[in-house]
Write a protein that holds these residues in place. Structure first.
Motif, PDB file in Angstrom:
ATOM      1  N   THR A  75       0.794  -1.241   0.000  1.00 55.49           N
ATOM      2  CA  THR A  75       0.000   0.000   0.000  1.00 55.49           C
ATOM      3  C   THR A  75       0.821   1.284   0.000  1.00 55.49           C
ATOM      4  OG1 THR A  75      -0.135  -0.055   2.434  1.00 55.49           O
ATOM      5  CG2 THR A  75      -1.899  -1.135   1.184  1.00 55.49           C
ATOM      6  N   THR A  76       2.099   1.214   0.350  1.00 58.90           N
ATOM      7  CA  THR A  76       2.866   2.461   0.496  1.00 58.90           C
ATOM      8  C   THR A  76       3.063   3.193  -0.826  1.00 58.90           C
ATOM      9  OG1 THR A  76       4.848   3.412   1.524  1.00 58.90           O
ATOM     10  CG2 THR A  76       5.157   1.415   0.191  1.00 58.90           C
ATOM     11  N   THR A  77       2.927   2.485  -1.953  1.00 57.67           N
ATOM     12  CA  THR A  77       3.121   3.123  -3.264  1.00 57.67           C
ATOM     13  C   THR A  77       1.870   3.792  -3.793  1.00 57.67           C
ATOM     14  OG1 THR A  77       2.575   1.062  -4.415  1.00 57.67           O
ATOM     15  CG2 THR A  77       4.896   1.433  -3.876  1.00 57.67           C
ATOM     16  N   VAL A  78       0.729   3.595  -3.137  1.00 55.18           N
ATOM     17  CA  VAL A  78      -0.535   4.126  -3.666  1.00 55.18           C
ATOM     18  C   VAL A  78      -0.500   5.646  -3.858  1.00 55.18           C
ATOM     19  CG1 VAL A  78      -2.988   4.432  -3.174  1.00 55.18           C
ATOM     20  CG2 VAL A  78      -1.915   2.201  -2.837  1.00 55.18           C
ATOM     21  N   PRO A  79       0.013   6.432  -2.903  1.00 47.12           N
ATOM     22  CA  PRO A  79       0.047   7.873  -3.127  1.00 47.12           C
ATOM     23  C   PRO A  79       0.931   8.294  -4.313  1.00 47.12           C
ATOM     24  CG  PRO A  79       0.299   7.386  -0.801  1.00 47.12           C
ATOM     25  CD  PRO A  79       0.434   6.091  -1.525  1.00 47.12           C
ATOM     26  N   SER A  80       1.805   7.405  -4.790  1.00 46.86           N
ATOM     27  CA  SER A  80       2.681   7.753  -5.914  1.00 46.86           C
ATOM     28  C   SER A  80       2.085   7.360  -7.261  1.00 46.86           C
ATOM     29  CB  SER A  80       4.047   7.061  -5.737  1.00 46.86           C
ATOM     30  OG  SER A  80       3.920   5.651  -5.873  1.00 46.86           O
ATOM     31  N   PHE A  81       0.828   6.934  -7.288  1.00 43.45           N
ATOM     32  CA  PHE A  81       0.204   6.519  -8.548  1.00 43.45           C
ATOM     33  C   PHE A  81       0.330   7.563  -9.653  1.00 43.45           C
ATOM     34  CE2 PHE A  81      -2.988   2.947  -7.284  1.00 43.45           C
ATOM     35  CZ  PHE A  81      -1.910   2.146  -6.952  1.00 43.45           C
ATOM     36  N   PRO A  82       0.032   8.836  -9.384  1.00 43.46           N
ATOM     37  CA  PRO A  82       0.166   9.830 -10.465  1.00 43.46           C
ATOM     38  C   PRO A  82       1.590   9.910 -11.027  1.00 43.46           C
ATOM     39  CG  PRO A  82      -1.148  10.723  -8.669  1.00 43.46           C
ATOM     40  CD  PRO A  82      -0.573   9.434  -8.173  1.00 43.46           C
ATOM     41  N   ALA A  83       2.578   9.846 -10.141  1.00 42.74           N
ATOM     42  CA  ALA A  83       3.968   9.908 -10.600  1.00 42.74           C
ATOM     43  C   ALA A  83       4.344   8.663 -11.394  1.00 42.74           C
ATOM     44  CB  ALA A  83       4.898  10.079  -9.398  1.00 42.74           C
ATOM     45  N   LEU A  84       3.851   7.504 -10.953  1.00 47.73           N
ATOM     46  CA  LEU A  84       4.122   6.276 -11.701  1.00 47.73           C
ATOM     47  C   LEU A  84       3.462   6.305 -13.067  1.00 47.73           C
ATOM     48  CD1 LEU A  84       3.674   3.614  -8.849  1.00 47.73           C
ATOM     49  CD2 LEU A  84       5.816   4.229  -9.994  1.00 47.73           C
ATOM     50  N   GLN A  85       2.249   6.823 -13.131  1.00 43.73           N
ATOM     51  CA  GLN A  85       1.565   6.932 -14.422  1.00 43.73           C
ATOM     52  C   GLN A  85       2.346   7.809 -15.382  1.00 43.73           C
ATOM     53  OE1 GLN A  85      -2.499   7.796 -12.499  1.00 43.73           O
ATOM     54  NE2 GLN A  85      -3.070   6.869 -14.452  1.00 43.73           N
ATOM     55  N   GLU A  86       2.880   8.888 -14.855  1.00 45.07           N
ATOM     56  CA  GLU A  86       3.643   9.804 -15.710  1.00 45.07           C
ATOM     57  C   GLU A  86       4.973   9.186 -16.129  1.00 45.07           C
ATOM     58  OE1 GLU A  86       5.630  14.284 -15.499  1.00 45.07           O
ATOM     59  OE2 GLU A  86       4.271  13.601 -13.918  1.00 45.07           O
ATOM     60  N   GLN A  87       5.677   8.526 -15.201  1.00 45.87           N
ATOM     61  CA  GLN A  87       6.983   7.972 -15.523  1.00 45.87           C
ATOM     62  C   GLN A  87       6.892   6.844 -16.548  1.00 45.87           C
ATOM     63  OE1 GLN A  87       9.209   6.556 -12.148  1.00 45.87           O
ATOM     64  NE2 GLN A  87      10.868   5.704 -13.379  1.00 45.87           N
ATOM     65  N   TYR A  88       5.898   5.945 -16.370  1.00 46.23           N
ATOM     66  CA  TYR A  88       5.799   4.770 -17.241  1.00 46.23           C
ATOM     67  C   TYR A  88       4.681   4.873 -18.272  1.00 46.23           C
ATOM     68  CZ  TYR A  88       8.821   2.688 -13.654  1.00 46.23           C
ATOM     69  OH  TYR A  88       9.855   2.424 -12.779  1.00 46.23           O
ATOM     70  N   ASN A  89       4.026   6.030 -18.322  1.00 47.26           N
ATOM     71  CA  ASN A  89       2.941   6.252 -19.284  1.00 47.26           C
ATOM     72  C   ASN A  89       1.857   5.187 -19.132  1.00 47.26           C
ATOM     73  OD1 ASN A  89       1.547   7.540 -21.367  1.00 47.26           O
ATOM     74  ND2 ASN A  89       2.569   6.336 -22.968  1.00 47.26           N
TER      75      ASN A  89
END
Length: 403
Positions: A75-89
């Motif tokens: 669960t710790t990565t959930v707040p980084s979803f927007p950044a992950l979406q941007e990094q990996y498209n």
């Protein structure tokens, strides 16, 4: 300090002894007069039940720390979803799979690790799993693409998964049965807090960089690994063999334990002093622990498949596990807001510290006193009924709304 606080009593208040009561010829009792299970081997400093309270709770803390990471990584990565979406498209569906894939590793891992923990010991499996999880966390922090990130996330879950089944086995190794309710309550508290604290910490760390969420996992796994190497001895102990030797000096006494030693397994071990065990095993032991009946490496998978023969057990287990995990993850991925988890965190702390574990032990003790000093596992079920009522009562509250 010895955990054997029982006293030997030959007076009329002591339970009647039979040849099957104890391999040592005397029944060990708790300070409340309840028959201890399992029976510790007298004068054996290598028996985990005879270790000091401080060492036992140090071991429990290590087990809890890894079990905390069991769900924290999910669960710790959930707040980084927007950044992950941007990094990996990524699309919203693809980024949600980054939570599901470590959960898959958590589910499959115990089927691989558990049997080996009954063969070569708990310690080496804990250390090996933590190394895998640490390496995978480094991989997740440095992953150049979505495929690499997903592979790393899977092995994060796979590596930390021994915290479940092997961690529970360690608790059973070092604590008497009448103590396990409280200790397992703390153990469960660790996994609950991992789920709930994960997004809370991830949200703050993500303000710095979403990759630092993974680097923090690396730091945490590194600290746990150091603690395991320094303070976690082997706890798998050939209890039945040692009790048989204590009583008769003859190896291979018949017991009802599925891991009980067989005569063939100890034919060359006429003296208990010849059996290398727990703290005397190699620092990194990769050989089968002596004087035990060892399962096949695929035994855990086979037992899992055989469970489906018992429909009542299967349905109950699946509904509970799926419902608990789905509820937390559904809320977490839909509403990654830090303050949302404070109520759940406080509720988990209160319930596990004051009700679930400690109260369960008291209920079992009271039931045992009314049952000639014999405890039964069914006594722990009484706490399930008020829990069901409280949970269903909240769900049926007509004023309750989900925003």
């Amino acid at each position: 300090m010895n955990e054997l606080d029982e006293k030997k009593d030959s007076g009329p208040s002591a339970p009647a002894q039979t040849p099957t009561d104890s391999a040592q010829g005397e029944i060990a009792l708790s300070k409340d007069g309840i028959i201890l299970h399992p029976q510790a081997v007298q004068n054996d400093a290598l028996d985990p039940l005879n270790w000091s309270s401080f060492q036992k709770h140090t071991i429990l803390a290590i087990v809890m720390a890894l079990y905390f990471m069991f769900t924290y990584i999910t669960t710790t990565t959930v707040p980084s979803f927007p950044a992950l979406q941007e990094q990996y498209n990524l699309s919203a569906e693809e980024v949600n799979w980054t939570v599901a894939i470590p959960a898959l590793g958590l589910a499959l891992g115990p089927l691989f690790w558990s049997s080996f923990a009954d063969i070569i010991g708990r310690r080496v499996i804990f250390i090996s799993g933590t190394i895998v999880a640490l390496a995978a966390s480094i991989g997740a922090a440095l992953a150049p693409n979505y495929g690499g990130y997903m592979a790393a996330r899977f092995f994060q879950g796979f590596g930390v998964s021994p915290a479940a089944t092997v961690g529970l086995a360690i608790i059973n190794d070092v604590f008497f049965e009448h103590q396990r309710g409280q200790k397992m309550g703390l153990w469960v508290l660790a996994i609950d807090l991992g789920l709930l604290v994960g997004p809370l910490i991830g949200g703050f760390i993500g303000l710095v960089s979403h990759t630092w969420i993974q680097w923090l996992c690396v730091i945490l796994f590194g600290a746990i690994l150091v603690a395991e190497i320094a303070f976690l001895p082997e706890t798998l102990y050939p209890r039945n063999f040692m009790l048989a030797q204590e009583s008769t000096g003859v190896a291979g006494a018949v017991t009802d334990d599925e891991k009980a030693v067989s005569v063939e397994g100890v034919g060359n071990m006429p003296d208990k002093k010849a059996v290398v065990r727990t703290k005397k095993l190699a620092f990194v032991n990769v050989k089968p622990v002596p004087a035990l009946k060892h399962p096949q490496p695929w035994a855990s998978l086979l037992r899992f498949l055989m469970m489906f023969k018992f429909i009542a057990v299967t349905i109950t287990t699946m509904v509970f596990c799926y419902g608990w995990y789905w509820f937390i993850l559904a809320v977490t991925t839909m509403f990654p807001v830090a303050l949302l988890f404070l109520g759940l965190i406080i509720g988990s702390l209160v319930s596990e510290l004051f009700f679930s574990g400690a109260l369960s032990d008291r209920i079992v003790l009271k039931a045992a006193k009314a049952n000639n000093g014999i405890r039964t596992a069914e006594s722990r079920l009484w706490l399930a009924y008020p829990a069901i009522l409280l949970t269903s009562g909240k769900a049926s509250d007509p004023t309750h709304k989900l925003y």
